[in-house]
Design an enzyme around this catalytic site. Structure first.
Site, short mmCIF file in Angstrom:
data_model
loop_
_atom_site.label_atom_id
_atom_site.label_comp_id
_atom_site.label_asym_id
_atom_site.label_seq_id
_atom_site.Cartn_x
_atom_site.Cartn_y
_atom_site.Cartn_z
N ASN A 1 -5.22 2.84 -32.65
CA ASN A 1 -6.09 3.80 -31.91
C ASN A 1 -5.33 5.11 -31.98
O ASN A 1 -4.24 5.23 -31.42
CB ASN A 1 -6.24 3.28 -30.49
CG ASN A 1 -7.12 4.15 -29.59
OD1 ASN A 1 -7.00 4.02 -28.38
ND2 ASN A 1 -7.97 4.99 -30.12
N GLN B 1 -9.03 10.16 -30.40
CA GLN B 1 -8.97 11.06 -29.24
C GLN B 1 -7.93 12.16 -29.46
O GLN B 1 -6.95 11.97 -30.19
CB GLN B 1 -8.59 10.28 -27.96
CG GLN B 1 -9.72 9.53 -27.30
CD GLN B 1 -9.88 8.11 -27.81
OE1 GLN B 1 -8.92 7.49 -28.31
NE2 GLN B 1 -11.09 7.59 -27.73
N ASN C 1 -12.60 12.66 -26.42
CA ASN C 1 -13.05 11.78 -27.50
C ASN C 1 -13.34 12.61 -28.76
O ASN C 1 -13.52 13.83 -28.69
CB ASN C 1 -14.34 11.06 -27.10
CG ASN C 1 -14.08 9.89 -26.15
OD1 ASN C 1 -13.08 9.18 -26.27
ND2 ASN C 1 -14.99 9.70 -25.22
N CYS D 1 -7.36 6.83 -20.75
CA CYS D 1 -7.13 6.31 -22.10
C CYS D 1 -5.83 5.51 -22.07
O CYS D 1 -4.76 6.08 -21.88
CB CYS D 1 -7.03 7.46 -23.11
SG CYS D 1 -6.73 6.92 -24.80
N GLY D 2 -5.94 4.20 -22.19
CA GLY D 2 -4.76 3.34 -22.03
C GLY D 2 -3.75 3.51 -23.16
O GLY D 2 -2.57 3.78 -22.93
N ASN E 1 -12.67 4.89 -16.46
CA ASN E 1 -13.77 5.12 -17.41
C ASN E 1 -14.61 3.85 -17.48
O ASN E 1 -14.14 2.76 -17.20
CB ASN E 1 -13.22 5.52 -18.78
CG ASN E 1 -12.26 4.48 -19.37
OD1 ASN E 1 -11.80 3.57 -18.68
ND2 ASN E 1 -11.98 4.59 -20.65
N HIS F 1 -16.79 0.55 -18.61
CA HIS F 1 -16.74 -0.49 -19.65
C HIS F 1 -17.79 -1.56 -19.38
O HIS F 1 -17.95 -1.99 -18.23
CB HIS F 1 -15.36 -1.15 -19.67
CG HIS F 1 -14.27 -0.25 -20.17
ND1 HIS F 1 -13.89 -0.19 -21.50
CD2 HIS F 1 -13.52 0.68 -19.54
CE1 HIS F 1 -12.93 0.71 -21.65
NE2 HIS F 1 -12.70 1.27 -20.48
N ASN G 1 -18.12 2.35 -22.75
CA ASN G 1 -17.35 1.65 -23.80
C ASN G 1 -17.80 0.19 -23.79
O ASN G 1 -18.02 -0.38 -22.71
CB ASN G 1 -15.85 1.74 -23.48
CG ASN G 1 -15.36 3.17 -23.39
OD1 ASN G 1 -15.17 3.84 -24.40
ND2 ASN G 1 -15.20 3.67 -22.15
N GLU H 1 -16.08 2.12 -28.77
CA GLU H 1 -15.73 3.10 -27.75
C GLU H 1 -16.77 4.19 -27.58
O GLU H 1 -17.31 4.73 -28.57
CB GLU H 1 -14.39 3.78 -28.09
CG GLU H 1 -13.18 2.93 -27.80
CD GLU H 1 -11.92 3.75 -27.71
OE1 GLU H 1 -11.99 4.91 -27.26
OE2 GLU H 1 -10.85 3.23 -28.09
N ARG H 2 -17.04 4.55 -26.33
CA ARG H 2 -17.88 5.71 -26.00
C ARG H 2 -17.33 6.93 -26.72
O ARG H 2 -16.13 7.18 -26.67
CB ARG H 2 -17.85 5.92 -24.50
CG ARG H 2 -18.60 7.13 -23.99
CD ARG H 2 -18.57 7.28 -22.49
NE ARG H 2 -17.24 7.46 -21.94
CZ ARG H 2 -17.00 7.80 -20.66
NH1 ARG H 2 -18.01 7.97 -19.80
NH2 ARG H 2 -15.76 7.94 -20.22
N CYS I 1 -8.26 -0.56 -27.89
CA CYS I 1 -8.70 0.23 -26.73
C CYS I 1 -7.96 -0.31 -25.51
O CYS I 1 -8.19 -1.46 -25.11
CB CYS I 1 -10.21 0.12 -26.55
SG CYS I 1 -10.83 1.04 -25.13
N GLY J 1 -10.12 -0.69 -22.49
CA GLY J 1 -11.04 -1.77 -22.82
C GLY J 1 -10.41 -3.14 -22.64
O GLY J 1 -11.04 -4.07 -22.14
N1 LIG Z 1 -13.51 6.22 -25.40
C1 LIG Z 1 -12.99 6.14 -24.04
C2 LIG Z 1 -11.68 6.97 -23.89
C3 LIG Z 1 -10.52 6.40 -24.70
C4 LIG Z 1 -10.20 5.00 -24.32
C5 LIG Z 1 -9.31 4.21 -25.29
N2 LIG Z 1 -8.89 4.88 -26.48
C6 LIG Z 1 -8.14 3.57 -24.55
O1 LIG Z 1 -7.09 3.31 -25.18
O2 LIG Z 1 -8.30 3.28 -23.34
C7 LIG Z 1 -14.04 6.67 -23.06
O3 LIG Z 1 -14.92 7.43 -23.50
O4 LIG Z 1 -13.96 6.32 -21.87
#
Ligand SMILES: N[C@H](CCC[C@H](N)C(=O)O)C(=O)O
Length: 276
Positions: free
Chosen positions: A13, A46, A66, A75-76, A159, A161, A192, A210-211, A219, A222
């Site tokens: 990622n 991102q 994003n 974003c983890g 965020n 999920h 997401n 992913e959103r 993710c 996620g």
């Molecule tokens: N696309 C996600 C943000 C990045 C999450 C992902 N890259 C992670 O590692 O948590 C959102 O729109 O909420």
């Protein structure tokens, strides 16, 4: 505007990390999309912008964008890369770092080698706070998509999920169903979408659409959301190894009201400059 950046990733990622403390940075959604473009820009899932904190008791603030230019709450994988980035740029020498995000303050713990452990905070399950349209909070919800009804979990890690259980992640309709659920009207902020295959009470496989990006190789939020959804359904124990296409994260969650802890790698790839 000429910007120095570092390209990093957490299990594939990938991120463009920008130091907004020692550089003057003015980002717009268009500039984020330009930087994230894999053909005409640097290319990333991102863009993460490091800023000085607003709260004097916190070390940094970081903002998450994003690839579609949307600014999001958490974003983890990015949090782990952020921790290594601020240390490598000598913005801090701390091993325990407090950082403000739009979702709240996270505590990051830099461990040996390339491992970073993140206290991701407690998950949110109340539908209105995810946000998800539902009359009452439940372990799962029926969701109608293109005439079919699916069973989804709904969890916020700051965020939103949606989590679906599947027999085999390799054959799961991630692209088609992920895209349809990402923009489902019951998720007013979009969502997401995680496809989770339970192996046993300590191991699972996951793919995430992913959103604002599409399917990514990993993710972090996620993986946390998938663990929470599986655990409230009674399917997994409090520590879960989750293997995504890019590699494995360790997620620990004792139960409702408790924080989720995510541990995994963060890797720097190269440094560069871009004019946008
Ligand atoms: N696309 C996600 C943000 C990045 C999450 C992902 N890259 C992670 O590692 O948590 C959102 O729109 O909420």
């Amino acid at each position: 505007m000429r910007l120095k950046f570092t390209k990093m990733h957490g299990l594939g990622n990938d991120f463009v990390m920008i130091d907004g403390i020692t550089q003057r940075v003015k980002l717009t959604s268009d500039k984020v999309r330009q930087i994230a473009d894999r053909h005409t820009g640097i290319g990333c899932d991102q863009l993460l912008l490091v800023e000085a904190p607003r709260d004097p008791d916190v070390d940094f603030r970081y903002r998450i964008y994003n690839a579609d230019g949307s600014e999001v709450e958490n974003c983890g994988n990015g949090a782990r890369c952020f921790a290594r980035f601020v240390r490598e740029r000598r913005l801090t020498s701390k091993e325990q770092i407090l950082v403000e995000t739009a979702a709240g303050v996270l505590q990051l713990n830099v461990q040996g080698a390339d491992q970073v452990s993140v206290d991701m905070g407690a998950p949110v399950l109340e539908p209105a706070k995810i946000p998800f349209q539902a009359d009452i909070q439940a372990e799962t919800y029926p969701l109608e998509v293109d005439g079919e009804t699916y069973t989804v979990g709904a969890v916020s890690m700051g965020n939103p999920h949606a989590v679906l259980l599947v027999e085999d992640v390799d054959s799961a309709p991630v692209e088609r169903l992920g895209a349809a659920i990402e923009c489902h009207p019951r998720f007013p902020a979009r969502v997401n979408v995680g496809f989770l295959q339970i192996i046993d009470r300590g191991h699972a496989r996951l793919r995430v659409f992913e959103r604002g990006v599409g399917e990514t190789r990993a993710c972090g939020t996620g993986a946390c959301a998938a663990m929470v959804s599986a655990r409230i359904r009674g399917l997994v124990d409090e520590e879960l190894e989750i293997t995504l296409p890019g590699g494995t994260l360790t997620i620990h969650w004792p139960g409702p009201g408790e924080p989720v802890t995510m541990t995994g790698p963060a890797t720097a790839v190269y440094h560069g400059q871009i004019v946008v």
